[in-house]
Design an enzyme around this catalytic site. Structure first.
Site, short mmCIF file in Angstrom:
data_model
loop_
_atom_site.label_atom_id
_atom_site.label_comp_id
_atom_site.label_asym_id
_atom_site.label_seq_id
_atom_site.Cartn_x
_atom_site.Cartn_y
_atom_site.Cartn_z
N GLU A 140 64.03 11.74 57.98
CA GLU A 140 62.62 11.55 57.64
C GLU A 140 62.07 10.33 58.38
O GLU A 140 60.87 10.25 58.65
CB GLU A 140 62.45 11.37 56.11
CG GLU A 140 61.01 11.57 55.65
CD GLU A 140 60.84 11.68 54.14
OE1 GLU A 140 60.66 12.79 53.63
OE2 GLU A 140 60.90 10.63 53.47
N GLU B 93 56.17 18.04 42.33
CA GLU B 93 57.46 18.35 41.69
C GLU B 93 57.72 17.39 40.54
O GLU B 93 58.04 17.80 39.42
CB GLU B 93 58.62 18.23 42.70
CG GLU B 93 58.65 19.28 43.79
CD GLU B 93 57.95 18.84 45.06
OE1 GLU B 93 57.03 17.98 44.97
OE2 GLU B 93 58.31 19.34 46.14
N GLY C 93 59.39 5.10 50.59
CA GLY C 93 60.08 5.90 49.58
C GLY C 93 61.58 5.97 49.80
O GLY C 93 62.38 5.74 48.89
N ARG C 94 61.99 6.23 51.03
CA ARG C 94 63.43 6.40 51.30
C ARG C 94 64.15 5.05 51.44
O ARG C 94 65.34 5.01 51.70
CB ARG C 94 63.63 7.28 52.53
CG ARG C 94 62.90 6.82 53.76
CD ARG C 94 62.81 7.89 54.82
NE ARG C 94 61.95 7.51 55.93
CZ ARG C 94 60.65 7.70 55.96
NH1 ARG C 94 60.05 8.29 54.96
NH2 ARG C 94 59.93 7.30 57.00
N LYS D 201 53.29 20.98 52.40
CA LYS D 201 52.72 20.69 51.07
C LYS D 201 51.31 21.28 50.97
O LYS D 201 50.96 21.91 49.96
CB LYS D 201 52.59 19.17 50.87
CG LYS D 201 53.87 18.45 50.53
CD LYS D 201 53.55 17.00 50.15
CE LYS D 201 54.77 16.13 50.15
NZ LYS D 201 54.50 14.71 49.97
N LYS E 228 56.68 6.96 43.82
CA LYS E 228 55.91 5.90 44.47
C LYS E 228 54.41 6.18 44.31
O LYS E 228 53.66 5.33 43.88
CB LYS E 228 56.31 5.83 45.94
CG LYS E 228 55.57 4.76 46.71
CD LYS E 228 56.06 4.67 48.14
CE LYS E 228 55.09 3.83 48.95
NZ LYS E 228 55.49 3.66 50.33
N HIS F 259 88.33 21.26 55.14
CA HIS F 259 88.61 22.66 54.85
C HIS F 259 87.35 23.50 54.91
O HIS F 259 87.32 24.61 54.41
CB HIS F 259 89.29 22.77 53.48
CG HIS F 259 90.55 21.98 53.43
ND1 HIS F 259 91.78 22.51 53.79
CD2 HIS F 259 90.78 20.68 53.13
CE1 HIS F 259 92.70 21.56 53.68
NE2 HIS F 259 92.12 20.44 53.29
O1 F6P Z 1 58.90 14.08 51.10
C1 F6P Z 1 57.91 13.14 51.27
C2 F6P Z 1 58.01 12.00 50.32
O2 F6P Z 1 56.84 11.27 50.43
C3 F6P Z 1 59.23 11.10 50.54
O3 F6P Z 1 59.10 10.23 51.59
C4 F6P Z 1 59.35 10.45 49.21
O4 F6P Z 1 60.57 9.82 49.07
C5 F6P Z 1 59.14 11.65 48.32
O5 F6P Z 1 58.15 12.41 48.97
C6 F6P Z 1 58.73 11.33 46.92
O6 F6P Z 1 57.51 10.65 46.86
P1 F6P Z 1 57.03 9.90 45.58
O7 F6P Z 1 58.00 8.83 45.28
O8 F6P Z 1 55.66 9.35 45.90
O9 F6P Z 1 56.97 10.89 44.45
#
Ligand code: F6P
Length: 549
Positions: free
Chosen positions: A355, A215, A269-270, A514, A209, A386
């Site tokens: 979240e 990452e 995002g979620r 972060k 987003k 199990h």
């Molecule tokens: O973990 C925080 C967060 O902002 C989530 O809400 C989101 O889904 C994820 O990081 C990834 O964010 P982005 O889509 O901006 O890379």
């Protein structure tokens, strides 16, 4: 509309506290015995979904009070606020419009006087064109080969939805297509995927987003380099697309904005798998099936928006969650799909729920004294029977369970599905009924144990019962049913957020970690010293550096 009093000081909350004291003495077994119509009374049928919530420690009074709690929170107005684009994400001053992404009626939804349906439909059309071009081999890789390996690079909401939905809809995948997901910054995640795919036939989807997530960008750079090393720089145009709200960063990364599928700040995002973030789903199952998923979600949206609360699936789910979390003191929630294809649903819901509602400050900027998000966990049945079911049946904490089961499997082989269904039904019944010490004793005697042996074992073999569960029975898990299911959970979370008076749509709690990681990174890389840490962190940094030498 801000509430003046915190919800735990409200009249209805207090009534629920005292009602809960009497309900704690009630046994569900007795309630079922006294009322033959209990299952029917506490079930809701909506299209192909039968939602049975009769195995809960509730009666009419409980529901009456909980429904009043929802009304007192102005839930009806808040629902309309969300659907019509009011800025209900107050900390980020944003509307929350994942519902517009699947607004299949295409009625206008305005943000700042602009009908967002126009841009949503444009992106859906672009997704259709692109996914069909790739699937039919019209969009080829740099060396002229068909792209059959789809690698989604994203994390959190930019990963979990596609992971969950592609697995859930595995039966609908086009022949020859393979989907891979890289989320973790651990180099292993990248290495393991890149070991399996061929650059000539691989499409990388960089899903972020913000397009600033460390990452995702690190993983994307590694994959980009891997591709360029194999096929040269011009190959990027054919093998990389981006899904983002941030065109500037996409361009900076080196992806042509024509190869970008846009979404917007009003999509959390979620809550984004219905947007361009769902491109990997569309590539795997086809755009028609992707749109069927949107249709299922839309059906649930309509149900949620227009059905009276006492017959409203997400509202009832939410109220039951509040009943357990805030009154009964059951602070965890298990989600157990009895469908192998739905095995990632619990992981998906973990982010969605925790979240969204793992918050400790109210919309009135007060520290909250009541309990908010449950601890959600789960896994596919019967596997989890199990592993952690011992605790669910006999542990000292009570864990309300959501069981999800289709009546028809995608793989009807012999008696497999009958055994699966028998198990889910047995779990719900066993949790509800339990087994008294007396019953355990009698059973042991019948099985040939001596009196001494039976007396010794009877308590170990007893089950407290009175443990709640909901059952979601679908006819079959198709794209439409999946859309319905996920939308129901989204709205459950929304309702709980409204009652708890929190902003379910920000995620400030992920920031501190972060921030600190960014300050530790240069120290680990060896080019910074002297930052102030506690002694534990400082010595761990030192040790890692020593071990890596
Ligand atoms: O973990 C925080 C967060 O902002 C989530 O809400 C989101 O889904 C994820 O990081 C990834 O964010 P982005 O889509 O901006 O890379």
């Amino acid at each position: 509309m801000l509430l003046k009093k915190t919800v735990d000081k409200s009249r209805m909350w207090k009534k629920l506290v005292s009602h809960c004291k009497s309900m704690k003495k009630e046994e569900m077994r007795d309630m079922f015995e006294k009322d033959a119509a209990r299952a029917e009374k506490y079930s809701i049928n909506f299209e192909n979904l039968h939602f049975d919530y009769s195995k809960n420690r509730i009666n009419d009074k409980t529901l009456k009070y909980l429904l009043k709690l929802a009304e007192d929170a102005h839930l009806r107005d808040k629902i309309e606020d969300m659907f019509t684009g009011k800025r209900i994400n107050i900390t980020e001053n944003r509307p929350v419009l994942h519902t517009a992404l699947r607004n299949r009626a295409n009625t206008p939804v305005y943000v700042d006087g602009k009908n967002v349906m126009i841009q949503i439909n444009e992106v859906l059309a672009k997704m259709r064109r692109f996914s069909e071009d790739v699937r039919l081999g019209r969009h080829k890789g740099a060396t002229g080969k068909k792209l059959t390996n789809i690698v989604n690079i994203g994390i959190g909401g930019s990963d979990l939805g596609p992971v969950m939905a592609t697995a859930a809809l595995r039966k609908y995948w086009a022949k020859g297509i393979n989907c891979y997901f890289i989320s973790n910054i651990d180099g292993t995640a990248c290495a393991e995927v890149l070991n399996q795919v061929d650059p000539e036939t691989t499409l990388f989807i960089v899903a972020s987003k913000t397009f600033t997530t460390i990452e995702t960008l690190t993983n994307a750079r590694t994959c980009r380099k891997w591709l360029v090393d194999a096929l040269g720089e011009p190959a990027v145009a054919k093998h990389f697309v981006a899904l983002s709200t941030n065109a500037k960063e996409v361009e900076k990364f080196g992806i042509d904005v024509n190869n970008m599928f846009e979404f917007w700040d009003f999509v959390g995002g979620r809550y984004s798998m219905w947007s361009a973030i769902g491109l990997s789903i569309a590539l795997a199952v086809g755009m028609d099936n992707f749109e069927r998923m949107l249709e299922g979600a839309f059906a649930m949206d309509e149900h949620f928006r227009h059905t009276p609360f006492d017959k409203n699936i997400p509202v009832i789910m939410a109220l039951l969650g509040i009943w357990y979390n805030d009154f009964m003191g059951f602070k965890t929630q298990a989600v157990i799909p009895y469908d192998q294809y739905l095995r990632y649903v619990p992981a998906y819901l973990q982010q969605l729920d925790m979240e969204s509602n793992g918050k400790f400050v109210s919309n009135n900027q007060e520290f909250i004294k009541y309990s908010t998000s449950p601890v959600l966990f789960g896994g596919a049945g019967t596997d989890v029977q199990h592993s952690f079911f011992q605790m669910i049946h006999q542990g000292t904490s009570i864990v309300p369970c959501d069981f999800i089961i289709p009546a028809i499997s995608h793989n009807e082989i012999g008696d497999h599905h009958a055994i699966l269904a028998a198990n889910v039904l047995a779990q719900g019944e066993a949790l509800m009924r339990g087994k008294t010490v007396k019953e355990a004793y009698e059973e042991l005697r019948k099985a040939g144990k001596t009196k001494e042996e039976a007396n010794f074992l009877k308590k170990f073999k007893s089950f407290p019962g009175n443990r709640p569960s909901n059952t979601f029975l679908f006819k079959k898990i198709d794209p439409y049913a999946l859309g319905m299911l996920i939308a129901a959970y989204e709205h459950k979370i929304f309702v709980q957020g409204v009652i708890w008076n929190i902003d379910s749509f920000d995620q400030m709690g992920v920031e501190l970690g972060k921030q600190m990681a960014l300050s530790i990174l240069p120290e680990l890389l060896g080019n910074a010293h002297g930052l102030q840490h506690d002694s534990s962190t400082a010595s761990l940094i030192k040790l890692i550096k020593k071990l890596r030498k």
